[in-house]
Design a protein around this motif. Structure first.
Motif, PDB file in Angstrom:
ATOM      1  N   HIS A 237       0.850  -1.203   0.000  1.00 28.80           N
ATOM      2  CA  HIS A 237       0.000   0.000   0.000  1.00 28.80           C
ATOM      3  C   HIS A 237       0.883   1.249   0.000  1.00 28.80           C
ATOM      4  O   HIS A 237       1.631   1.479   0.944  1.00 28.80           O
ATOM      5  N   CYS A 239       0.403   5.416  -0.617  1.00 33.58           N
ATOM      6  CA  CYS A 239      -0.556   6.498  -0.845  1.00 33.58           C
ATOM      7  C   CYS A 239      -0.013   7.488  -1.877  1.00 33.58           C
ATOM      8  O   CYS A 239       1.177   7.553  -2.116  1.00 33.58           O
ATOM      9  N   GLY A 317      -9.395   4.149  -1.350  1.00 35.43           N
ATOM     10  CA  GLY A 317      -7.976   4.241  -1.677  1.00 35.43           C
ATOM     11  C   GLY A 317      -7.079   4.184  -0.448  1.00 35.43           C
ATOM     12  O   GLY A 317      -5.886   3.930  -0.554  1.00 35.43           O
ATOM     13  N   CYS A 318      -7.656   4.432   0.722  1.00 29.02           N
ATOM     14  CA  CYS A 318      -6.877   4.408   1.964  1.00 29.02           C
ATOM     15  C   CYS A 318      -7.878   4.139   3.100  1.00 29.02           C
ATOM     16  O   CYS A 318      -9.012   3.758   2.834  1.00 29.02           O
TER      17      CYS A 318
HETATM   18 ZN    ZN Z   1      -2.882   5.146   2.176  1.00 32.07          ZN
END
Ligand code: ZN
Length: 343
Positions: A237, A239, A317-318
């Motif tokens: 992951h 960002c 997305g997060c």
């Molecule tokens: Zn993230």
């Protein structure tokens, strides 16, 4: 197909019946429990209950199980602050200089707090619903992110910029990778179907693509390789806009890459087609502040770009903020059913 078959197909880059959907919802799930989030995030039974209730409410295909971005750091001795209305945060680093790296000890996930509580939650969820929903037990944080918390982000970024001690930086990253890898094995042993690392500070929003390649990439790749030897699936992951590092990000070999809305979806799809499964990318601010119609439209567009030929899991997305309205979460989950069917 059930949820597990659906997710497995997407990760194997085979066509499922429809796009699977995940929720990165530990914060809203904890907030819905009616006690302080600090309490939920330090208690495996409460955390499992929160995630279970949310799954009963929304029926998503994949649960992302974690208690925030400071679990590994705390287990290594970093001082962490637990808050009543947000995820815990790393506060005081455990070492002050790279020279102290040899003082650090890899924690045993079965006994080190709070890893042991997340493992407890994993066992409960695996026992209760592990045959019906995919559980990603998150071994957060990844090598780069954990290193930054162990020594302090400013110190690590300064050392990287100075570039005078690459060997010591790699030694710290080696240590951080060993912590995450050992935790990942323990989560899989506890019944998780996959595991993950979060590496937000490894992204181009924070460090240059050259430094990603030099410092983050080799450790992420090594971790993927070590897990793959035992047949374990790892999500990576990062960002922000990952396009400047997309080739290296894919070359880590992680079976799932988690991206957010800042990454150009068409470019990511083109680069990753036939190589990896993307998860994301719905904007968490839109999820918190938008309408269900806006969420649905964002999901429809993401599915249109990312779903063809498989290799896509729809989700935020997060991490979703604690205040995210349930209607918007419902809209996200429904969109996978409405727009994600494969023919
Ligand atoms: Zn993230």
């Amino acid at each position: 197909m059930n949820s597990i078959e659906r997710v497995q197909a997407a990760i194997d880059l085979r066509k499922p019946d429809r796009v699977p959907v995940d929720l990165h919802n530990f914060q809203p799930a904890a907030a819905a429990m009616g006690v302080s989030m600090a309490e939920v995030f330090q208690d495996g039974e409460l955390l499992a209950e929160a995630m279970l209730r949310a799954w009963q409410q929304f029926g998503h295909d994949m649960i992302l199980l974690e208690n925030g971005t400071a679990c590994n750091a705390q287990a290594c001795g970093v001082e962490v602050i637990y808050r009543d209305d947000a995820a815990p945060a790393a506060h005081v680093p455990v070492i002050k200089s790279l020279e102290e790296v040899d003082k650090l000890q890899v924690p045993d996930p079965e006994t080190a707090f709070p890893m042991c509580e997340i493992i407890k939650a994993t066992r409960i969820l695996a026992r209760e619903i592990g045959d019906r929903v995919w559980i990603c037990g998150r071994a957060d944080q990844g090598p780069m992110d954990l290193a930054s918390q162990l020594i302090g982000m400013d110190t690590l970024l300064l050392e990287i910029a100075l570039g005078e001690k690459p060997e010591l930086i790699h030694r710290l990253l080696d240590f951080a990778r060993e912590v995450a890898t050992r935790y990942a094995f323990a989560l899989i042993d506890a019944g998780a179907h996959s595991t993950s690392i979060g590496e937000p500070i490894a992204g181009p929003d924070v460090i240059s693509p050259r430094h990603y390649r030099e410092y983050a990439f080799p450790h992420e790749k090594r971790m993927v390789d070590d897990l793959k030897k035992k047949g374990i699936i790892l999500h990576n992951h990062i960002c922000g806009n990952t396009i400047p590092i997309i080739e290296d990000f894919i070359a880590t070999g992680a079976q799932v890459l988690e991206i957010d809305h800042k990454t150009d979806l068409r470019k990511a799809k083109e680069a990753g087609r036939g190589k990896t499964c993307f998860l994301g990318p719905i904007n968490t601010t839109l999820m918190a502040e938008g309408t269900p119609e806006q969420v649905e439209e964002a999901c429809r567009e993401a599915i249109e770009i990312m779903a063809p030929d498989s290799g896509f899991i729809l989700g935020p997305g997060c991490a979703l903020g604690p205040e995210t309205p349930p209607e918007n979460i419902q809209a996200l989950v429904e969109s996978a059913r409405k727009y994600g069917v494969y023919h």
